[in-house]
Enzyme design. Structure first.
Site, short mmCIF file in Angstrom:
data_model
loop_
_atom_site.label_atom_id
_atom_site.label_comp_id
_atom_site.label_asym_id
_atom_site.label_seq_id
_atom_site.Cartn_x
_atom_site.Cartn_y
_atom_site.Cartn_z
N ALA A 13 0.81 -1.21 0.00
CA ALA A 13 0.00 0.00 0.00
C ALA A 13 0.85 1.26 0.00
O ALA A 13 0.56 2.22 -0.73
CB ALA A 13 -0.93 0.00 1.21
N GLU A 33 10.29 3.19 5.16
CA GLU A 33 10.21 1.72 5.21
C GLU A 33 11.27 1.19 6.18
O GLU A 33 12.42 1.62 6.15
CB GLU A 33 10.43 1.13 3.82
CG GLU A 33 10.72 -0.36 3.76
CD GLU A 33 9.68 -1.22 4.47
OE1 GLU A 33 10.06 -2.23 5.10
OE2 GLU A 33 8.46 -0.89 4.40
N ALA A 34 10.86 0.25 7.04
CA ALA A 34 11.78 -0.31 8.02
C ALA A 34 12.86 -1.18 7.38
O ALA A 34 13.98 -1.28 7.90
CB ALA A 34 11.01 -1.13 9.05
N TRP A 63 10.27 -9.62 9.30
CA TRP A 63 10.42 -9.27 10.72
C TRP A 63 10.73 -10.58 11.45
O TRP A 63 9.84 -11.33 11.83
CB TRP A 63 9.13 -8.64 11.25
CG TRP A 63 8.83 -7.31 10.61
CD1 TRP A 63 8.18 -7.09 9.44
CD2 TRP A 63 9.17 -6.03 11.14
NE1 TRP A 63 8.10 -5.74 9.19
CE2 TRP A 63 8.70 -5.06 10.21
CE3 TRP A 63 9.82 -5.59 12.30
CZ2 TRP A 63 8.87 -3.69 10.41
CZ3 TRP A 63 9.99 -4.23 12.50
CH2 TRP A 63 9.52 -3.29 11.56
N GLY A 94 4.74 -7.19 1.24
CA GLY A 94 4.32 -8.53 0.84
C GLY A 94 4.41 -8.77 -0.65
O GLY A 94 4.65 -9.90 -1.09
N ASN A 98 5.63 -12.48 -1.65
CA ASN A 98 4.46 -13.35 -1.57
C ASN A 98 4.40 -14.33 -2.75
O ASN A 98 5.32 -14.41 -3.56
CB ASN A 98 3.17 -12.52 -1.47
CG ASN A 98 2.89 -11.69 -2.71
OD1 ASN A 98 3.49 -11.90 -3.77
ND2 ASN A 98 1.99 -10.74 -2.61
N HIS A 500 -2.13 -13.66 5.39
CA HIS A 500 -3.14 -12.69 4.97
C HIS A 500 -3.74 -11.97 6.18
O HIS A 500 -4.97 -11.89 6.31
CB HIS A 500 -4.27 -13.37 4.20
CG HIS A 500 -3.84 -14.05 2.94
ND1 HIS A 500 -4.60 -15.02 2.31
CD2 HIS A 500 -2.73 -13.89 2.17
CE1 HIS A 500 -3.98 -15.44 1.23
NE2 HIS A 500 -2.83 -14.77 1.12
N ALA A 534 -4.20 -3.37 4.70
CA ALA A 534 -5.19 -4.41 4.94
C ALA A 534 -5.86 -4.28 6.31
O ALA A 534 -6.87 -4.95 6.56
CB ALA A 534 -4.56 -5.79 4.80
N THR A 545 -4.80 -11.45 -0.25
CA THR A 545 -5.14 -10.07 0.12
C THR A 545 -4.28 -9.00 -0.53
O THR A 545 -4.55 -7.81 -0.34
CB THR A 545 -5.09 -9.91 1.66
OG1 THR A 545 -3.83 -10.42 2.14
CG2 THR A 545 -6.22 -10.67 2.31
#
Length: 564
Positions: A13, A33-34, A63, A94, A98, A500, A534, A545
Site C-alpha cells: 500500500a 520503510e523499516a 520481521w 508482501g 508473496n 493474509h 489491509a 489479500t
C-alpha cells in the site's frame, strides 16, 4: 520543513500511495520503510524470481522476531506454542515476497464491507480500481484492465506442471469444472491462477511497478529505508509527524501522517503512539491520546491445512524457477450460511524450494471466508518489541469443520483412479515450525534433505512407511479419515495461516465504537492521521489479500487527492 504526507510503511500500500500522491507536484511526500530498498537496479535474484520459496525464508526480508499464536485452545491448560509469522520487511512489502497471486475476491465481499459500515466500498465502486491496477495479458472485457502497472497472466500450456494439470483434470471429472478465468465471473471450479509477473517473467513488487525510476526521481518524493517509525507525534489530538530510528534517526514533520505498516504493525504503532484500547495502553505505560477500543481487534486470517503426495519423477517440476502455485480450486462447503466459494485450494507443483519439496505436490487448503477473529495487543512501548499476536483460528467451529471437510476432499481427489500412476503416498501436511526449520538454508539441513530425498526415491514399497515415520511422525491419512476425533485434533494442532492478516483497524461509521477509521481511512478521535493497508478491511475477502490491499491504496490516494 513540514511535508504534506508522511507515509509510514513502504509495503504494497505505501508504495502505491507514494507514487500516486507525489504525482501532484504541489505535494511533498516522504515514504518510510523499516526494511531495505528494492529497486530495478538492486532487486535480489530470490525476490526477482517467479518462484517465491526462498524470498520469504530470507531473514533479511522479514520481521524475524515476529511470532503469533495460530490455533485456538478450548481449554486454558492446552499448549499453544507461538510460531514464527513471516511478514515482509523490505520496500514493496508482501508484494516482494508473496506467492504472486493476483485475485480480487467475490463481489459479495465488498457488499459485506458496505453492510458493515464501510460506506462507498461496494463491488461497483471498487471494480474500477481493480481494473486500474492491471494489464491482463490473457483476457479483455469489462472485468479486466489493460493499462495498469501490474501485468497479469496465467501459466501456459507448455509450462504447466504435469501434477497440476492432472489434478485439474481429476477435479473436472469429479464435478469441479475447469474454468478459464479466476478473475472472471465468481463461480466455483478449477482455474489456472492469475499472477502478477512482468513480461520478462519476473516478480513485480509495488516498489518496482509503482516506484519506477521516473517516480523515484521526483523532487517532491523522498524515500527513506532501513528506518523504523518509533512513534507518531501529536500536538493535542493532531498528528504532526513521527520519530524515526535506524539509518535515518530523525523527526519528520507532516501535515498528514498515513500509517501503512500492515495489519500487525499498524495497530502496534498506533498503540505505541497512544491510540488504542485504554486498558492495553495503561498496562504497558503508554499515554492515551485517543481511546479507540477497536485498534488491534478483528484480526483475520485464512486458516489453512494441506494434503500432499509423493511425486514420481515424471510428475516433478522441470524448471525450478517456475512459479509453483499454478492453479487453484474454488469450491463451496455448503456449511450453514457460508457464501459461494468459501473454500480455496492452491494446487502446488512442489512443496518447497529444496530437493524434498520437489518430490511432493500438494493441495494447500484454506477457509476463504473465515469467521474466527483474533487480536493484536501491545506487549511493550519499546519500538523494538514485537506485539502479542493471537489469531484464535478455529475459535469459530465453522472454520474447524470446513478445514476437516477440506482434508477429506483433498484425500478423495488425490486417491481418484485418474491419479493412479501419477502420485505415490498421500499424507496430511501443514506448514509447521518443523517444516519451516528444515527449509532454512544451511549445510546440516542440506545434508539431511539430500539423504531423505535419495531414500524417498529408492525405498520402493517401503516409501509409505518412510513418509509416515520421517515426515508425518506416525500420522496417516487413513487414520485421520477413520477417526473424527483424531482428525479434529490434527486440524486444531496443525492449522496455519496464509500470511493474509487483516482487519485490525477496520473502517466503519463514526458511531460504531469498534470502528477505527472512516471509510476514507481517517482515524477517529484525532486529526491529520490515516490508515491505509489491509488493516482497514471490515471482513476478510475471498482472495489473496495483496491485490485488494493495492486497490485500497489506489482508492485512498484518490480520496486524498480529491480532498475527502
Amino acid at each position: 520543513m513540514i511535508v504534506d504526507h508522511l507515509i509510514l510503511g513502504g509495503g504494497s500500500a505505501g508504495c502505491v500511495l507514494a507514487a500516486r500522491l507525489s504525482a501532484d507536484p504541489r505535494r511533498t511526500v516522504v515514504l518510510v520503510e523499516a526494511g531495505r530498498n528494492i529497486s530495478a537496479d538492486d532487486i535480489p535474484d530470490d525476490v526477482r524470481s517467479r518462484y517465491p520459496g526462498r524470498a520469504y525464508l530470507d531473514t533479511r526480508n522479514i520481521w524475524s522476531s515476529l511470532t503469533a499464536l495460530m490455533g485456538y485452545a478450548r481449554s486454558n491448560s492446552a499448549p499453544r506454542p507461538s510460531r514464527t509469522y513471516e511478514q515482509a520487511r523490505l520496500l514493496g512489502g508482501g508484494s516482494a515476497i508473496n506467492a504472486l497471486m493476483a485475485n480480487r475476491g467475490a463481489p459479495g465481499d465488498y457488499a459485506e464491507w458496505q453492510a458493515l459500515g464501510a460506506d462507498g466500498w461496494t463491488w461497483e465502486e471498487c471494480l474500477p480500481y481493480f481494473l486500474k491496477i492491471e494489464t491482463d495479458r490473457d483476457f479483455t472485457g469489462p472485468l479486466h484492465g489493460t493499462e495498469g502497472p501490474l501485468t497479469i497472466r496465467r501459466i501456459s500450456d507448455d509450462r504447466i506442471s504435469a501434477f497440476v494439470d492432472r489434478v485439474m483434470k481429476t477435479l473436472d471429472r469429479r464435478g469441479h469444472p475447469i474454468r478459464p478465468d479466476q478473475n472472471g465471473l465468481w463461480e466455483d471450479g478449477a482455474f489456472r491462477g492469475a499472477i502478477a509477473v512482468s513480461d520478462k517473467g519476473e516478480r513485480l513488487p509495488t516498489s518496482l511497478a509503482y516506484l519506477t525510476a521516473d517516480v523515484r526521481s521526483r523532487p517532491n518524493l523522498r524515500i527513506i529505508t532501513e528506518s523504523v517509525a518509533q512513534r507518531i507525534l501529536f500536538e493535542g489530538r493532531r498528528a504532526t509527524g513521527a520519530t524515526l530510528s535506524g539509518a535515518s534517526a530523525e523527526t519528520v514533520r507532516a501535515a498528514e501522517v498515513i500509517v501503512s505498516a500492515g495489519a500487525i504493525h499498524t495497530p502496534a504503532l498506533l498503540m505505541r503512539s497512544g491510540i488504542g484500547p485504554a486498558g492495553n495502553l495503561a498496562s504497558v505505560g503508554a499515554g492515551v491520546v485517543a481511546a479507540r477500543e477497536g485498534v488491534g481487534t478483528n484480526l483475520m486470517e485464512h486458516p489453512s491445512i494441506a494434503v500432499a503426495a509423493y511425486l514420481p519423477p515424471h510428475m516433478r517440476v522441470r524448471d525450478r524457477a517456475e512459479h509453483h502455485e499454478q492453479a487453484i480450486w474454488r469450491f463451496s462447503s455448503g456449511l450453514g450460511d457460508s457464501p459461494v466459494g468459501d473454500m480455496h485450494a492452491a494446487i502446488l507443483s512442489r512443496s518447497g524450494w529444496h530437493s524434498v519439496g520437489l518430490r511432493f505436490g500438494s493441495l494447500f487448503f484454506w477457509v476463504n471466508k473465515s469467521y474466527s477473529r483474533g487480536f493484536v495487543r501491545l506487549a511493550s512501548i519499546d519500538p523494538e518489541a514485537e506485539p502479542d499476536v493471537d489469531f484464535r483460528m478455529l475459535s469459530d467451529e465453522r472454520d474447524l469443520e470446513r478445514l476437516k471437510l477440506a482434508l477429506r476432499m483433498g484425500a478423495e481427489v488425490l486417491s481418484d483412479p485418474l491419479m493412479e500412476g501419477h502420485r505415490g503416498t498421500i499424507f496430511p501436511s501443514s506448514y509447521s515450525p518443523r517444516v519451516a526449520k528444515v527449509a532454512v538454508p544451511g549445510t546440516a539441513n542440506a545434508v539431511q534433505r539430500g539423504l531423505l530425498s535419495a531414500l524417498l526415491d529408492v525405498s520402493g514399497p517401503l516409501r509409505t512407511a518412510l513418509v509416515h515415520s520421517a515426515i508425518t511422525l506416525g500420522t496417516t491419512m487413513r487414520g485421520l479419515l477413520e477417526d473424527d476425533a483424531a482428525l479434529t485434533e490434527f486440524v486444531r494442532r496443525h492449522v496455519g495461516g496464509t500470511w493474509h492478516p487483516s482487519g485490525t483497524c477496520r473502517m466503519g461509521p463514526a458511531d460504531d465504537p469498534m470502528a477505527v477509521t472512516s471509510p476514507t481511512g481517517r482515524v477517529y478521535g484525532v486529526e491529520g492521521l490515516r490508515v491505509c493497508d489491509a488493516s482497514l478491511m471490515p471482513s476478510i475477502p475471498r482472495a489473496n489479500t495483496n491485490i485488494p490491499t493495492i486497490m485500497i491504496a489506489e482508492r485512498v490516494a484518490d480520496f486524498i487527492l480529491a480532498g475527502r
